[in-house]
Design a protein around this motif. Sequence first.
Motif, PDB file in Angstrom:
ATOM      1  N   GLU A  95     -59.422 -11.284  19.970  1.00 36.30           N
ATOM      2  CA  GLU A  95     -58.597 -12.162  20.114  1.00 36.30           C
ATOM      3  C   GLU A  95     -57.234 -11.918  19.805  1.00 36.30           C
ATOM      4  O   GLU A  95     -56.927 -11.118  18.770  1.00 36.30           O
ATOM      5  N   VAL A  96     -56.262 -12.181  20.676  1.00 34.49           N
ATOM      6  CA  VAL A  96     -54.675 -11.650  20.721  1.00 34.49           C
ATOM      7  C   VAL A  96     -53.787 -12.965  20.540  1.00 34.49           C
ATOM      8  O   VAL A  96     -54.117 -13.828  21.346  1.00 34.49           O
ATOM      9  N   LYS A 108     -51.739 -18.382  20.607  1.00 33.12           N
ATOM     10  CA  LYS A 108     -52.748 -17.693  21.136  1.00 33.12           C
ATOM     11  C   LYS A 108     -52.718 -17.227  22.577  1.00 33.12           C
ATOM     12  O   LYS A 108     -52.150 -17.899  23.429  1.00 33.12           O
ATOM     13  N   VAL A 109     -52.811 -16.058  23.041  1.00 33.80           N
ATOM     14  CA  VAL A 109     -52.840 -15.214  24.259  1.00 33.80           C
ATOM     15  C   VAL A 109     -54.088 -15.589  25.128  1.00 33.80           C
ATOM     16  O   VAL A 109     -55.025 -15.088  24.566  1.00 33.80           O
ATOM     17  N   LYS A 110     -53.936 -16.112  26.090  1.00 34.34           N
ATOM     18  CA  LYS A 110     -55.243 -16.152  27.085  1.00 34.34           C
ATOM     19  C   LYS A 110     -55.524 -15.141  27.841  1.00 34.34           C
ATOM     20  O   LYS A 110     -54.654 -14.736  28.882  1.00 34.34           O
ATOM     21  N   LEU A 111     -56.363 -14.126  27.529  1.00 33.92           N
ATOM     22  CA  LEU A 111     -56.519 -12.836  27.786  1.00 33.92           C
ATOM     23  C   LEU A 111     -57.389 -12.960  29.369  1.00 33.92           C
ATOM     24  O   LEU A 111     -57.350 -11.897  30.074  1.00 33.92           O
ATOM     25  N   ASN A 112     -57.998 -13.890  29.582  1.00 37.95           N
ATOM     26  CA  ASN A 112     -58.857 -14.241  30.787  1.00 37.95           C
ATOM     27  C   ASN A 112     -59.121 -15.698  31.259  1.00 37.95           C
ATOM     28  O   ASN A 112     -58.541 -16.603  30.345  1.00 37.95           O
ATOM     29  N   ASP A 113     -59.744 -16.206  32.103  1.00 43.08           N
ATOM     30  CA  ASP A 113     -59.887 -17.481  32.348  1.00 43.08           C
ATOM     31  C   ASP A 113     -60.975 -18.191  31.637  1.00 43.08           C
ATOM     32  O   ASP A 113     -61.498 -19.163  31.985  1.00 43.08           O
ATOM     33  N   SER A 114     -61.673 -17.486  30.678  1.00 41.00           N
ATOM     34  CA  SER A 114     -62.646 -18.124  30.201  1.00 41.00           C
ATOM     35  C   SER A 114     -62.404 -19.110  29.256  1.00 41.00           C
ATOM     36  O   SER A 114     -61.166 -19.455  28.828  1.00 41.00           O
ATOM     37  N   TYR A 116     -62.554 -19.642  25.845  1.00 41.42           N
ATOM     38  CA  TYR A 116     -61.563 -19.049  24.647  1.00 41.42           C
ATOM     39  C   TYR A 116     -60.519 -18.065  25.132  1.00 41.42           C
ATOM     40  O   TYR A 116     -59.733 -17.830  24.173  1.00 41.42           O
ATOM     41  N   GLY A 117     -60.479 -17.551  26.333  1.00 41.03           N
ATOM     42  CA  GLY A 117     -59.401 -16.609  26.464  1.00 41.03           C
ATOM     43  C   GLY A 117     -59.624 -15.300  25.683  1.00 41.03           C
ATOM     44  O   GLY A 117     -58.471 -14.817  25.468  1.00 41.03           O
ATOM     45  N   VAL A 118     -60.820 -14.796  25.376  1.00 42.63           N
ATOM     46  CA  VAL A 118     -60.963 -13.539  24.636  1.00 42.63           C
ATOM     47  C   VAL A 118     -61.667 -12.761  25.604  1.00 42.63           C
ATOM     48  O   VAL A 118     -62.139 -12.908  26.542  1.00 42.63           O
ATOM     49  N   ILE A 119     -61.842 -11.268  25.158  1.00 46.92           N
ATOM     50  CA  ILE A 119     -62.223 -10.117  25.725  1.00 46.92           C
ATOM     51  C   ILE A 119     -63.397  -9.958  24.787  1.00 46.92           C
ATOM     52  O   ILE A 119     -63.238  -9.674  23.532  1.00 46.92           O
ATOM     53  N   VAL A 120     -64.790  -9.426  25.601  1.00 55.99           N
ATOM     54  CA  VAL A 120     -65.776  -8.953  24.778  1.00 55.99           C
ATOM     55  C   VAL A 120     -66.294  -7.635  24.974  1.00 55.99           C
ATOM     56  O   VAL A 120     -66.197  -7.435  26.440  1.00 55.99           O
ATOM     57  N   SER A 121     -66.164  -6.726  24.233  1.00 56.68           N
ATOM     58  CA  SER A 121     -66.416  -5.465  24.445  1.00 56.68           C
ATOM     59  C   SER A 121     -67.775  -5.291  24.864  1.00 56.68           C
ATOM     60  O   SER A 121     -68.825  -5.882  24.667  1.00 56.68           O
ATOM     61  N   PRO A 122     -68.610  -4.068  25.597  1.00 52.61           N
ATOM     62  CA  PRO A 122     -69.840  -3.565  25.800  1.00 52.61           C
ATOM     63  C   PRO A 122     -70.182  -3.048  24.389  1.00 52.61           C
ATOM     64  O   PRO A 122     -69.531  -3.028  23.289  1.00 52.61           O
ATOM     65  N   TYR A 123     -71.505  -3.306  24.434  1.00 53.73           N
ATOM     66  CA  TYR A 123     -72.329  -3.031  23.125  1.00 53.73           C
ATOM     67  C   TYR A 123     -72.010  -1.475  22.856  1.00 53.73           C
ATOM     68  O   TYR A 123     -72.041  -0.624  23.689  1.00 53.73           O
ATOM     69  N   VAL A 124     -72.035  -1.133  21.572  1.00 54.44           N
ATOM     70  CA  VAL A 124     -71.838   0.263  20.949  1.00 54.44           C
ATOM     71  C   VAL A 124     -72.735   0.625  19.776  1.00 54.44           C
ATOM     72  O   VAL A 124     -73.151  -0.446  19.288  1.00 54.44           O
ATOM     73  N   ALA A 125     -72.985   1.766  19.706  1.00 54.50           N
ATOM     74  CA  ALA A 125     -74.038   2.064  18.703  1.00 54.50           C
ATOM     75  C   ALA A 125     -73.277   1.774  17.021  1.00 54.50           C
ATOM     76  O   ALA A 125     -72.049   1.669  17.215  1.00 54.50           O
ATOM     77  N   SER A 126     -74.427   1.160  16.126  1.00 52.12           N
ATOM     78  CA  SER A 126     -73.620   0.913  14.885  1.00 52.12           C
ATOM     79  C   SER A 126     -72.748   2.169  14.368  1.00 52.12           C
ATOM     80  O   SER A 126     -73.159   3.295  14.384  1.00 52.12           O
ATOM     81  N   GLY A 127     -71.509   1.615  13.838  1.00 50.00           N
ATOM     82  CA  GLY A 127     -70.627   2.807  13.291  1.00 50.00           C
ATOM     83  C   GLY A 127     -69.740   3.373  14.565  1.00 50.00           C
ATOM     84  O   GLY A 127     -68.828   4.175  14.268  1.00 50.00           O
ATOM     85  N   GLY A 128     -69.824   2.716  15.628  1.00 49.42           N
ATOM     86  CA  GLY A 128     -69.149   3.243  16.851  1.00 49.42           C
ATOM     87  C   GLY A 128     -67.794   2.570  16.926  1.00 49.42           C
ATOM     88  O   GLY A 128     -67.661   1.585  16.058  1.00 49.42           O
ATOM     89  N   THR A 129     -67.300   2.871  18.009  1.00 50.66           N
ATOM     90  CA  THR A 129     -65.675   2.391  18.235  1.00 50.66           C
ATOM     91  C   THR A 129     -66.025   1.390  19.376  1.00 50.66           C
ATOM     92  O   THR A 129     -66.176   1.963  20.567  1.00 50.66           O
ATOM     93  N   ALA A 130     -65.671   0.117  19.342  1.00 51.56           N
ATOM     94  CA  ALA A 130     -65.743  -0.873  20.333  1.00 51.56           C
ATOM     95  C   ALA A 130     -64.130  -0.983  21.117  1.00 51.56           C
ATOM     96  O   ALA A 130     -63.234  -0.802  20.430  1.00 51.56           O
TER      97      ALA A 130
END
Length: 481
Positions: A95-96, A108-114, A116-130
């Motif tokens: 969220e930005v 709040k900056v609307k990052l897309n047309d959803s 809530y205007g937020v972006i969801v990352s792909p899944y990453v392994a625990s301890g990884g960087t999204a």
Amino acid sequence: MGTAALMLLSAGGVAGAAPAVEPDPNAAPPKVHGPEKTTFAAAAGARPASGKTPKAAPLSRNAAPGGFQRVKSQKVQLTNTVTDPDGDKANLTFEVWTSDAAGKPVTKVKLNDSTYGVIVSPYVASGGTAKVDVPAGKLALNTNYVFRTNAYDGSLYETAWSPWAKFRVELPVDLTLPTPNYASPNPNHFAAQKPHYYQTKPLGQAGTPLSARSTSAAKDAVEQCSKPDADGRQVCFGKSTPAPKGKAPHASEKAGAAATAGVEWCNTNFESILATRFIQCDVRTVPVIIRMDGVPQAVANFMFLRMLELDGQNTFTEHLTIEPAQQIPPAFREINFVGWNHLCETSCTPQEQPVTAWKGKPWWVPGEMHSATLTTPFSWDTSLAGTDYRFKPDIQIDANILPADGKIRPFKTGYQWSLDYDGGAEDLDRIRCDTPAADAPAGSVPGCVFVNVAPTYTFNAKAFPHVADSEGHGQAPGFDG
């Protein structure tokens, strides 16, 4: 991202319409991932967690003011680590918001047309960087932003936000150089220099000041007062206002061309000490004070402007301007500058001017605001070849101050320029004058510079664009011109 998250992000499948007002930045994270699987929610400590140091990229090596991460591309990537106690894969919601200079979220900056205007990352392994890439056009240049993240492992949400991370997008300076124009004339080094207050010290040649001040241990400015009379009354020239360093010069509104020989950045609009290698301008606010038993009874503030101009060969010139900073108060009957005396070392001779040489009368009565200017030439001895002279011209000014209470005898006191330096600038008006050596090339002439000004050299930026500075002025500090 998961089927539930895809459905909700594309179709807006969250209960309720978008809020009519800006969301509270302290509110709980929105459940944009889909419904939480409550059958797994009983496992205490099993919720995923965002990292504590979210970052924006690509970063410049230097942070922006206020601790904002400086991003050097409009292709902004936001990252944060994510961990899950159960070892499950997890993703992050980013969220930005725009922010103020302190990093407090504003809008709040609307990052897309959803919804809530937020972006969801792909899944990453625990301890990884999204990671997520902010869509082009969503972020403006030179604007303060903050962002934060919230984790989801496919079953459980993180119940709090990560810390805010501050960033702003500032593109690097375009270093594309223009085509050289080798026919361009070289700049006039007398006129092209920028004024500044920076000083350097010559190696082993400090010169001799006329006052008791020392260049190695500068003293504070002092008040200059008459002796108290039998009633305990005296008049003083108070200490001047220190010059603010780094304040930009601008055109004069009050001091005329006669006061500064047409040098626009030397004026009485504000206290300043500015210099090039050939012109030095010292402007002070100096109070004239009437005291009774040490207690001020009346104050009249004057602007004193002193410009020294090194005008070639065996001469230089002082332009002195005096003008009230505001109307003379009625507690004074008259303030009259009645005498002046210039000082200079051996081989340097001031050419004292009569009272008729003042442009504008050098006395003031209550309500007056005019300026008075005196121009004094100096000459120096050029009879010895290959000689290095060091000069520090000074001036003493006497004034009669007449109170308005019927006291007939005026109080007389003096003001000496060298006793009122402040801010460590007492060496900026030290002059070095040289005569050519006996074997110097034909056409060599004497000349003078302000020896303690930080040396600069003005390049021919049109002929040699690769040596010009980033502002295009073609002036580089550290080169002795």
